[in-house]
Design an enzyme around this catalytic site. Structure first.
Site, PDB file in Angstrom:
ATOM      1  CG  ASP A 140      -2.065  -0.927   1.151  1.00  0.00           C
ATOM      2  OD1 ASP A 140      -2.095  -1.754   0.223  1.00  0.00           O
ATOM      3  OD2 ASP A 140      -2.950  -0.855   2.029  1.00  0.00           O
ATOM      4  CG  HIS A 166      -4.430   2.801  -0.484  1.00  0.00           C
ATOM      5  ND1 HIS A 166      -5.371   2.110   0.235  1.00  0.00           N
ATOM      6  CD2 HIS A 166      -3.453   3.135   0.414  1.00  0.00           C
ATOM      7  CE1 HIS A 166      -4.991   2.024   1.505  1.00  0.00           C
ATOM      8  NE2 HIS A 166      -3.832   2.654   1.631  1.00  0.00           N
ATOM      9  CG  HIS A 226      -3.348   6.964   3.176  1.00  0.00           C
ATOM     10  ND1 HIS A 226      -3.643   6.891   4.521  1.00  0.00           N
ATOM     11  CD2 HIS A 226      -2.974   5.712   2.818  1.00  0.00           C
ATOM     12  CE1 HIS A 226      -3.452   5.656   4.961  1.00  0.00           C
ATOM     13  NE2 HIS A 226      -3.051   4.914   3.937  1.00  0.00           N
ATOM     14  CG  HIS A 274       2.266   0.006   4.349  1.00  0.00           C
ATOM     15  ND1 HIS A 274       2.058  -0.891   5.370  1.00  0.00           N
ATOM     16  CD2 HIS A 274       1.112   0.708   4.210  1.00  0.00           C
ATOM     17  CE1 HIS A 274       0.826  -0.729   5.852  1.00  0.00           C
ATOM     18  NE2 HIS A 274       0.235   0.219   5.155  1.00  0.00           N
TER      19      HIS A 274
END
Length: 285
Positions: free
Chosen positions: A105, A156, A160, A250
Site C-alpha cells: 500500500d 488506495h 490517503h 507498505h
C-alpha cells in the site's frame, strides 16, 4: 439499527461468506481495523464479528470490512444491495492448495518500490499494489513497470484520508482521480479498491461499485509501518501463512527499508515451503 448499519452489516455478512469460501479457514474472521500509512492510524481492534451488537460497539469506526470481502457488480441506485445479494461474490485465488496474495500500500515510492519489484521479478512472483494517486501521478513509470511485470494495481485513494470523515463529493474525488491516473499510467482502470486504514462506509462502497471496483482487505497485517525490524515483519508473514491469506505491507508512507529486507527474506521461504504467490480474480456465482 440505522439504514447505514443495516447496509454495512449485510455487506460484512456477504464478505464473511466470501472469505470462508476463498480461504477455506475460519481463523481469519476478525475485523481488521487500520492499515497504517501516512499519518497516525485510528485505533486498531481484532474483535470478531460476533453479532448485531458488534457494529454498535465499534462506533464511530463501524464501517469495517472483513478480510477478503467483496460485493456484486456495479448497480444503479436502490438496486445496489439487492444486486449484491443476488449475485453472491467470492474472491478466487488462482491455483489450488497453498496460494497466497502479497499486497503493498501507499506507493509507488522511487526509494522502495523498485527494490520490491526487482525482488518479485527475481522470483517470478505477481503481487498487488494499492497506490495513492498523489504518489502515482509523480511516478507513472513505476505503474508502467508494474503493468509490464503482470502485477495488479488497485486504488488506495488520492491522498490517503480517513474516508468516513469526508463528504460524498470528496470521497468520489479521492477515488475517481486515482482511477484516472491508474488508467493512464497502468493501461487500464483498477478493479480493486482498498480504503485507507481499512475504513469503509456506505458511500465508499457505492462509489467504488459505480467506478467498477470491489473492496479488498487483508488477513495478515505485517504492521511494517511501525518499523518493528525486518525479522519481525518476516516472522509475521511466515507465522500467518496459509491458503487464501492476503498479506498487507507498505512500499511508501515512510521508511520502508525494513519492508524491503523482510520481503527478501520471507518470499523465498514461502516459495520453498510450497506456497504459490499469486493475485486474485473477480468471479461471481
Amino acid at each position: 439499527m440505522t439504514t447505514d448499519q443495516m447496509f454495512t452489516r449485510r455487506r460484512l455478512l456477504i464478505g464473511g461468506a466470501a472469505m470462508l469460501g476463498a480461504a477455506g479457514t475460519t481463523g481469519t474472521a476478525a475485523l481488521l481495523i487500520g492499515d497504517g500509512g501516512p499519518g497516525t492510524a485510528p485505533a486498531r481492534a481484532t474483535t470478531p464479528a460476533a453479532g448485531p451488537g458488534t457494529l454498535r460497539a465499534l462506533k464511530p469506526s463501524a464501517y469495517r470490512l472483513q478480510p477478503i470481502a467483496g460485493h456484486g457488480p456495479p448497480a444503479r441506485r436502490r438496486t445496489l444491495v439487492r444486486a449484491a445479494v443476488r449475485r453472491k461474490p467470492f474472491l478466487r485465488v488462482d491455483g489450488r492448495g497453498r496460494s497466497m496474495v502479497l499486497t503493498f500500500d501507499d506507493g509507488p515510492d522511487p526509494r522502495y518500490t523498485p527494490d520490491i519489484l526487482r525482488i518479485l521479478r527475481d522470483h517470478d512472483v505477481r503481487a498487488m499494489f494499492f497506490v495513492c494517486g498523489e504518489m502515482a501521478v509523480q511516478h507513472q513509470d513505476l505503474l508502467r513497470e508494474m503493468a509490464d511485470d503482470g502485477h495488479v494495481v488497485g486504488n488506495h485513494t488520492w491522498s490517503h484520508p480517513l474516508l468516513t470523515t469526508l463528504s460524498r463529493s470528496r470521497i468520489h474525488s479521492e477515488m475517481a482521480r486515482t482511477c484516472e491516473i491508474i488508467d493512464k499510467a497502468y493501461g487500464e482502470p483498477p478493479l480493486w479498491f482498498r480504503a485507507p486504514y481499512g475504513a469503509w462506509n456506505r458511500t465508499a462502497f457505492q462509489l467504488g461499485a459505480e467506478l467498477g471496483m470491489e473492496p479488498l482487505a487483508w488477513t495478515v497485517d505485517t504492521l511494517d509501518w511501525r518499523t518493528p525490524g525486518a525479522r519481525t515483519i518476516a516472522e509475521r508473514v511466515e507465522n500467518g501463512a496459509g491458503p487464501g491469506v492476503i498479506v498487507l505491507s507498505h512500499d511508501a508512507g515512510g521508511d520502508r527499508s525494513q519492508s524491503v529486507r523482510a520481503l527478501r527474506d520471507y518470499l523465498p521461504d514461502l516459495l520453498e515451503s510450497g506456497y504459490r504467490i499469486t493475485v486474485p480474480q473477480r468471479k461471481y456465482t
